[in-house]
Design a protein around this motif. Structure first.
Motif, PDB file in Angstrom:
ATOM      1  N   PHE A  93       5.176  43.269  11.382  1.00  0.00           N
ATOM      2  CA  PHE A  93       3.725  43.387  11.536  1.00  0.00           C
ATOM      3  C   PHE A  93       3.013  43.363  10.187  1.00  0.00           C
ATOM      4  O   PHE A  93       2.024  42.671  10.002  1.00  0.00           O
ATOM      5  CB  PHE A  93       3.364  44.669  12.289  1.00  0.00           C
ATOM      6  CG  PHE A  93       3.659  44.600  13.752  1.00  0.00           C
ATOM      7  CD1 PHE A  93       2.953  43.727  14.563  1.00  0.00           C
ATOM      8  CD2 PHE A  93       4.647  45.381  14.305  1.00  0.00           C
ATOM      9  CE1 PHE A  93       3.227  43.651  15.918  1.00  0.00           C
ATOM     10  CE2 PHE A  93       4.931  45.307  15.662  1.00  0.00           C
ATOM     11  CZ  PHE A  93       4.224  44.439  16.464  1.00  0.00           C
ATOM     12  N   ARG A 127       2.513  40.102   8.015  1.00  0.00           N
ATOM     13  CA  ARG A 127       1.522  39.116   8.454  1.00  0.00           C
ATOM     14  C   ARG A 127       0.278  39.183   7.575  1.00  0.00           C
ATOM     15  O   ARG A 127      -0.525  38.273   7.549  1.00  0.00           O
ATOM     16  CB  ARG A 127       1.098  39.400   9.903  1.00  0.00           C
ATOM     17  CG  ARG A 127       2.193  39.158  10.915  1.00  0.00           C
ATOM     18  CD  ARG A 127       1.816  39.774  12.248  1.00  0.00           C
ATOM     19  NE  ARG A 127       0.551  39.268  12.746  1.00  0.00           N
ATOM     20  CZ  ARG A 127       0.437  38.211  13.534  1.00  0.00           C
ATOM     21  NH1 ARG A 127       1.513  37.554  13.885  1.00  0.00           N
ATOM     22  NH2 ARG A 127      -0.734  37.818  13.974  1.00  0.00           N
ATOM     23  N   THR A 128       0.138  40.312   6.880  1.00  0.00           N
ATOM     24  CA  THR A 128      -1.032  40.500   6.029  1.00  0.00           C
ATOM     25  C   THR A 128      -0.568  40.545   4.579  1.00  0.00           C
ATOM     26  O   THR A 128       0.617  40.477   4.295  1.00  0.00           O
ATOM     27  CB  THR A 128      -1.714  41.831   6.338  1.00  0.00           C
ATOM     28  OG1 THR A 128      -0.796  42.863   6.003  1.00  0.00           O
ATOM     29  CG2 THR A 128      -2.072  41.934   7.796  1.00  0.00           C
ATOM     30  N   GLY A 183      -1.868  41.857   0.267  1.00  0.00           N
ATOM     31  CA  GLY A 183      -2.820  42.566  -0.582  1.00  0.00           C
ATOM     32  C   GLY A 183      -3.093  43.961  -0.075  1.00  0.00           C
ATOM     33  O   GLY A 183      -2.199  44.696   0.325  1.00  0.00           O
ATOM     34  N   VAL A 184      -4.382  44.289  -0.050  1.00  0.00           N
ATOM     35  CA  VAL A 184      -4.769  45.651   0.248  1.00  0.00           C
ATOM     36  C   VAL A 184      -4.473  46.003   1.703  1.00  0.00           C
ATOM     37  O   VAL A 184      -4.139  47.136   2.032  1.00  0.00           O
ATOM     38  CB  VAL A 184      -6.247  45.838  -0.134  1.00  0.00           C
ATOM     39  CG1 VAL A 184      -7.140  45.119   0.802  1.00  0.00           C
ATOM     40  CG2 VAL A 184      -6.611  47.290  -0.204  1.00  0.00           C
ATOM     41  N   TYR A 185      -4.512  44.991   2.589  1.00  0.00           N
ATOM     42  CA  TYR A 185      -4.156  45.255   3.982  1.00  0.00           C
ATOM     43  C   TYR A 185      -2.711  45.734   4.078  1.00  0.00           C
ATOM     44  O   TYR A 185      -2.391  46.661   4.815  1.00  0.00           O
ATOM     45  CB  TYR A 185      -4.308  43.981   4.822  1.00  0.00           C
ATOM     46  CG  TYR A 185      -5.718  43.707   5.273  1.00  0.00           C
ATOM     47  CD1 TYR A 185      -6.164  44.144   6.501  1.00  0.00           C
ATOM     48  CD2 TYR A 185      -6.594  43.002   4.471  1.00  0.00           C
ATOM     49  CE1 TYR A 185      -7.449  43.887   6.932  1.00  0.00           C
ATOM     50  CE2 TYR A 185      -7.886  42.745   4.881  1.00  0.00           C
ATOM     51  CZ  TYR A 185      -8.308  43.188   6.119  1.00  0.00           C
ATOM     52  OH  TYR A 185      -9.578  42.942   6.545  1.00  0.00           O
TER      53      TYR A 185
END
Lengths: 306, 329
Positions: B122, B125-126, B128-130
């Motif tokens: 999960f 999938r993102t 950087g800050v995410y």
């Protein structure tokens, strides 16, 4: 289980969500405009709560306490921005995380040094004590209701500030192209300090308002900080609208989950087991919500800047 | 291949110094320092794990406490079942607890690996800050689960009454237990240096520097990153299992986000991406804790100042300061 009870829980969820919004708004604004991830935002919340509790117990006036919390957290925010945060805008997120983690340690231990480890207590002001009768004959604590109203007013005020004022125009311009607005002769350093102090003041206000419901103690900001992160991840980092929607969603899901899940499991289990499974699942519910949102929209519900 | 660079020399000195510490402590008749050295070795393993994801892969995971705690709980839960003679599972087949460290380590690696696979799937999938916030949120999810799940002590944690056993070693002897931690530390450092110098490591570092370019040459960054995240989590879980055995106690504190921050601090104080960085970082952390902790109960305040100074002014950490910039050849 009556509908009145469910409505009361919904209002509790809304009140929790509104409080999260005050935290998340500053966090998301700072990220949107300066590209900074600020772990110390929870410390500013704590500063607000302590300032309110200290001034309220010294002067006897809750309202002076709230003013003090706004002033103290905005001042702490501005001070931190000028001395530390300003050096972090051009660094990578890792440096920002670590430096603001260091700030948490400094703030927490500093507060423990000044106020001791015992929690302070902050009383609900007399004017807002007692219940309010809502349509349908429902009794709800007036203070919690007032928090919802304050949160709604702040959300509306922020909307006006961002969309209608000169400062708001500059903030939005800073979000889309910071080099350009500096070239247009706007003092970007001052703008950043103002935005940071504004976010800090909102966090401080949240701390002061919640301080009257919970106890005021060192470390109180950290669980809220992490929930505020969940909120802005769900809403889309940098988006105020996303922060509002995310905050209400998280507040309601969390509160209703804690209320309904144990009862749901009681339908086919014995009480003790149902309570433990239900509450364990309820404490995970918002993170599951976040994971689901990310599967569908990896950038959150309302991604900023397209 | 070992080149005799300044950093390799420094690494040898560091390894020998850590190895010598408990023996010096015994000679000085200060057995408490053996425990401190053991803590350094164990926490350094956690740092080595995170360093793989963070230093080589550029994956700023703020949730490694989850894996540290899962390792700890693997040790605690298996041992408590074995010591109370209660099977973990009675139907459909009987599954008993164990006090064998080798089995516990295996379970810790397995459980954390699976958890990391899911969390990584999960989170990656993102970026950087995410990514930072999502790894943090997943760790919090496990933390709150541990607190509200009463079967294994909930908020109070779980005690392991007797340290778990390893064939041929008396684990209750402080020096022997230190040696277990030290040997494992050297093994994971060797392993991460092998990864760093492998084709896989090259791809991983390329993914950190420019993932689009990596994708253009036909390597999918997601798989590389996920594999790294899982390996990194497993190493950290091993450290957690040892940490539980050292204290003979597991509590949700091991899963708390402060722990994630501390593991990150080990990596940064020592020097991001340096093989022995976590060793120096953990040693420095324990040193600050025991020196300032003796002077003032507000020692975290000073830790904050040191950390702030390192982040703002000394970005290479201690190894960067002593051995200079990393060489690329």
């Amino acid at each position: 289980m009556t509908s009145a009870l469910i409505i009361e829980q919904l209002l509790n969820g809304l009140q929790f969500g509104v409080m999260l919004f005050l935290m998340a708004a500053g966090l998301t604004l700072v990220f949107g405009v300066m590209g900074l991830i600020n772990l110390a935002h929870g410390s500013l919340y704590m500063v607000g709560a302590f300032a309110c509790a200290a001034v309220a117990s010294y002067t006897g006036s809750f309202w002076l306490g709230v003013v003090a919390s706004l002033a103290a957290s905005a001042a702490a925010g501005a001070l931190v921005e000028v001395t530390v945060i300003r050096r972090l805008y051009n660094r990578d997120h890792l440096d920002q995380v670590l430096a603001t983690f260091a700030l948490i340690l400094i703030f927490s231990e500093g507060t423990r040094y000044l106020f001791g480890s015992f929690p302070l207590f902050l009383n609900v002001p007399d004017m807002l004590a007692g219940p309010i009768s809502l349509p349908g004959g429902l009794q709800y604590p007036l203070y919690r209701f007032a928090i919802i109203v304050v949160g709604a007013l702040v959300a509306f005020g922020l909307y006006l500030l961002i969309s209608r004022t000169r400062l708001g125009i500059r903030i939005r311009a800073g979000e889309s192209d910071r080099a350009m607005i500096a070239a247009l002769g706007i003092d970007i350093r001052l703008l950043y300090t103002i935005v940071f102090a504004l976010g800090a003041a909102l966090a401080g206000l949240a701390g002061a308002l919640v301080g009257a419901i919970q106890s005021v103690q060192v470390g109180m900001g950290e669980p809220v900080l992490i929930l505020a992160f969940v909120v802005i991840v769900i809403g889309g980092i940098g988006s105020i609208k996303g922060a509002l929607v995310g905050a209400v969603l998280v507040g309601v899901v969390d509160t209703l989950g804690r209320f309904l899940l144990p009862q749901f499991f009681q339908l086919f289990m014995d009480n003790a087991q149902a309570t433990s499974i239900g509450s364990a699942l309820a404490s995970m519910s918002i993170y599951i919500l976040m994971a689901l949102v990310l599967v569908v929209k990896p950038k959150g519900l309302f991604p900023a800047n397209g | 291949m070992v080149r005799l660079s300044k950093e390799n020399g420094l690494n040898c000195v560091l390894a020998l110094a850590l190895l010598a510490a408990p023996f010096v402590a015994t000679a000085l008749d200060e057995p408490f320092y053996i425990t401190l050295a053991t803590r350094v070795a164990i926490l350094a393993i956690a740092g080595v794990g995170l360093n793989l994801a963070l230093g080589l892969g550029g994956l700023v995971s703020f949730g490694h406490a989850a894996f540290f705690g899962l390792g700890g709980y693997a040790a605690g839960i298996l041992a408590s079942h074995a010591l109370n003679y209660e099977p973990i599972l009675s139907s459909p087949f009987e599954l008993n607890g164990t006090t064998q460290m080798l089995v516990i380590w295996f379970v810790a690696l397995l459980v954390s690996g699976l958890a990391a696979l899911l969390i990584g799937f999960f989170s990656l999938r993102t970026s950087g800050v995410y990514f930072i916030m999502i790894t943090l949120a997943f760790a919090q999810m496990i933390y709150y689960f541990a607190i509200s799940w009463p079967a294994y002590g909930g908020e109070d944690g779980l005690s392991i009454y007797v340290r778990n056993v390893l064939p041929g070693v008396n684990t209750m002897d402080p020096i022997s237990f230190f040696m277990i931690a030290f040997v494992l530390l050297m093994l994971v450092i060797l392993f991460s240096s092998m990864i760093k110098n492998s084709r896989f490591g090259a791809a991983l570092q390329a993914a950190r520097q420019n993932d689009e370019r990596l994708a253009t040459v036909g390597i999918h960054p997601f798989g590389i990153r996920l594999t790294t995240f899982v390996i990194s989590a497993m190493i950290t879980a091993l450290s957690g299992a040892l940490f539980a055995d050292l204290n003979r106690f597991v509590s949700p504190d091991m899963l708390a986000w402060h722990m994630s921050g501390e593991i990150m601090v080990f990596v940064i104080l020592g020097g991001v991406g340096r093989l022995f960085g976590p060793v120096v970082g953990a040693a420095l952390f324990i040193l600050i804790e025991s020196v300032f902790g003796g002077i003032s109960e507000y020692w975290m305040f000073y830790l904050g100042l040191v950390l702030l100074g390192v982040v703002l002014y000394a970005r290479g950490g201690v190894i960067g300061f002593l051995a200079g910039k990393e060489k690329h050849d």
